[in-house]
Design an enzyme around this catalytic site. Structure first.
Site, PDB file in Angstrom:
ATOM      1  N   GLU A 125      27.958  16.436  62.245  1.00  0.00           N
ATOM      2  CA  GLU A 125      29.053  15.521  61.924  1.00  0.00           C
ATOM      3  C   GLU A 125      30.130  16.225  61.113  1.00  0.00           C
ATOM      4  O   GLU A 125      29.841  16.998  60.203  1.00  0.00           O
ATOM      5  CB  GLU A 125      28.513  14.322  61.150  1.00  0.00           C
ATOM      6  N   CYS A 138      36.154  17.793  56.330  1.00  0.00           N
ATOM      7  CA  CYS A 138      34.878  17.978  55.647  1.00  0.00           C
ATOM      8  C   CYS A 138      33.889  18.559  56.656  1.00  0.00           C
ATOM      9  O   CYS A 138      33.534  17.922  57.646  1.00  0.00           O
ATOM     10  CB  CYS A 138      34.416  16.632  55.119  1.00  0.00           C
ATOM     11  N   CYS A 145      19.080  19.217  55.582  1.00  0.00           N
ATOM     12  CA  CYS A 145      19.179  19.963  54.326  1.00  0.00           C
ATOM     13  C   CYS A 145      17.770  20.162  53.797  1.00  0.00           C
ATOM     14  O   CYS A 145      16.928  19.277  53.948  1.00  0.00           O
ATOM     15  CB  CYS A 145      20.016  19.160  53.321  1.00  0.00           C
ATOM     16  N   CYS A 149      18.275  15.684  47.337  1.00  0.00           N
ATOM     17  CA  CYS A 149      18.931  14.920  46.270  1.00  0.00           C
ATOM     18  C   CYS A 149      18.705  13.439  46.585  1.00  0.00           C
ATOM     19  O   CYS A 149      18.903  13.000  47.726  1.00  0.00           O
ATOM     20  CB  CYS A 149      20.417  15.265  46.217  1.00  0.00           C
ATOM     21  N   CYS A 152      21.374  11.105  48.366  1.00  0.00           N
ATOM     22  CA  CYS A 152      22.119  11.648  49.512  1.00  0.00           C
ATOM     23  C   CYS A 152      21.405  11.358  50.829  1.00  0.00           C
ATOM     24  O   CYS A 152      20.215  11.643  50.974  1.00  0.00           O
ATOM     25  CB  CYS A 152      22.297  13.152  49.322  1.00  0.00           C
ATOM     26  N   CYS A 383      31.178  10.598  51.503  1.00  0.00           N
ATOM     27  CA  CYS A 383      30.298  11.611  50.912  1.00  0.00           C
ATOM     28  C   CYS A 383      28.856  11.173  50.940  1.00  0.00           C
ATOM     29  O   CYS A 383      28.525  10.080  50.493  1.00  0.00           O
ATOM     30  CB  CYS A 383      30.606  11.801  49.427  1.00  0.00           C
TER      31      CYS A 383
END
Ligand code: SAH
Ligand code: SF4
Length: 410
Positions: A125, A138, A145, A149, A152, A383
């Site tokens: 994305e 972005c 990942c 976190c 997230c 975000c």
């Protein structure tokens, strides 16, 4: 919002994979090769070493200045060589699986890259955020990942793999293609779009993944993005955000020279260990020391500290005071990010009043602290909301899958 289907079942997953035969990348793509690699590839194809550098310059300008994706249009290269290039290389763009446009103008693309070798295709994305004075792209650096976190969405997706330099850079190329930032290849005078009129003026490595866990590919892509004979983005307009991979911070400054953003989010190790788990490895003091020593850091080139506002977790005035204390003597900006919720997230965004109180305190203490306006929330483009993976299916695929499961598919 994209339709999704839960594919936890391995059989179902396989069935879906069979439904979408992947286009394998047969030829190497020139996008993402640096000049040295391109010259070597040309030499391997039979272009004499002396000529290779000149050919690289020509091709470089066609692909990065003009955005061409066809060798036959490269008019300053002889016909034979053009067809040889086309036989050996490609400039193909990834498939755009989905393009969503938010009510606020934010765009999100889901791109599918062909498999590398024996692997699977990957979906990535990329988000474009237009503002009055800039347009920010972005970019993602990994699919998923390895870090987790807690606030997230991407962190809930296991790492599938690092993106190649081609795939990182291609996100910029596709955005420029789609937004009309390359000269119109079909117009009589394919004039360049002056930099002030371009849609993509800034890039941020703030999409999916931890860019410093994919340092070599991110570096290569960003150096090509800032190459003066090609895409020409100023390094001041490129920001790399890291959760705090300390050993690569100095190299980012030395070898890439871009702006740095740090996902700080907490002012003590106890809380940061919990919400940004890489903190267990690299503590706040060590992270801030690396920031103090960031090559090129100055009042004119400040480090951005990102701070997500989580209600009742890290948003008190005591936190604000501690933040100011920690950042003393670091040329810093603070970027307060209202928490963007996602399905299943365990946090709430701080109240607007609390965010303003926090912001006023850090402002009064000398830090510019813009509050990041959430953009594209309605298309899960804000975000921390990004998450691609093959769990996401298009309606057609979902229907085909259902038919197959019912025994009617082929
Ligand atoms: N992995 C890198 C870059 C990608 S995340 C990093 O962590 O810095 C980009 C920014 O969005 C980071 O500051 C990240 O902490 C923040 N973020 C992640 N999830 C968020 C959420 N749900 N709401 C608001 N910001 C979030
Ligand atoms: Fe990974 Fe960054 Fe999300 Fe943390 S905030 S899980 S490092 S993408």
């Amino acid at each position: 919002m994209a339709l999704s289907i839960d594919l936890t079942n391995a059989e179902t997953r396989d069935a879906v994979a069979r439904l979408q035969p992947a286009k394998v990348a047969e030829k190497p793509n020139l996008i993402g090769m640096d000049r040295t690699e391109m010259a070597a590839a040309f030499e391997a194809m039979g272009i004499p070493a002396k000529q290779a550098r000149m050919r690289v310059s020509q091709v470089w300008q066609w692909i990065y200045l003009r955005g061409h994706d066809q060798f036959e249009k490269m008019s300053n290269i002889g016909k034979d060589l053009r067809s040889k290039l086309a036989d050996n290389f490609t400039l193909d763009r990834p498939e755009i699986v989905e393009e969503q446009i938010s009510s606020d103008g934010t765009r999100k693309w889901l791109m599918r890259f062909p498999p590398r070798g024996a692997g699977n295709p990957v979906e990535v994305e990329t988000v474009y955020i237009p503002e009055s004075d800039r347009g920010t792209l972005c970019i993602s650096s990994q699919v998923g990942c390895t870090l987790t976190c807690t606030f997230c969405h991407t962190g809930t997706q296991k790492l599938v793999r690092n993106l190649t330099s081609e795939e990182v850079l291609m996100q910029l190329i596709v955005a420029r293609d789609r937004l009309g930032d390359f000269p119109d290849k079909n117009a009589d005078n394919d004039a360049f779009i002056p930099s002030g009129d371009r849609k993509v003026t800034n890039i941020v490595m703030m999409g999916m993944g931890e860019p410093l866990y994919n340092f070599a590919n991110v570096k290569k892509a960003l150096l090509i993005a800032s190459d003066g004979e090609g895409l020409s983005l100023s390094k001041r307009r490129i920001t790399l955000s890291t959760s705090g991979v300390v050993p690569f911070i100095e190299r980012t400054g030395e070898e890439i020279g871009c702006m740095l953003a740090i996902s700080l989010h907490a002012t003590n190790d106890e809380l940061r260990d919990e919400i940004v788990p890489i903190n267990k490895k690299y503590k706040i003091a060590e992270l801030l020391e690396a920031c103090r020593n960031y090559p090129g850091v100055s009042n004119a080139k400040r480090i951005t500290f990102e701070y997500v506002m989580l209600k009742g977790v890290n948003d008190s005035l005591t936190d604000a005071k501690e933040l100011v204390r920690l950042l003393k003597n670091i040329p810093a900006k603070i970027n307060l990010i209202p928490f963007n919720p996602w399905p299943g997230s365990a946090y709430e965004c701080s109240s607007w009043d609390q965010i303003e109180l926090f912001a006023d305190f850090v402002n009064a203490n000398g830090y510019a602290s813009p509050i990041r306006t959430p953009r594209g929330r309605d298309i899960l483009a804000a975000c921390g909301q990004l998450k691609s993976e093959s769990e996401r299916l298009r309606i057609r695929e979902r229907l085909a899958l259902e038919a197959m499961v019912a025994g009617h598919g082929d």
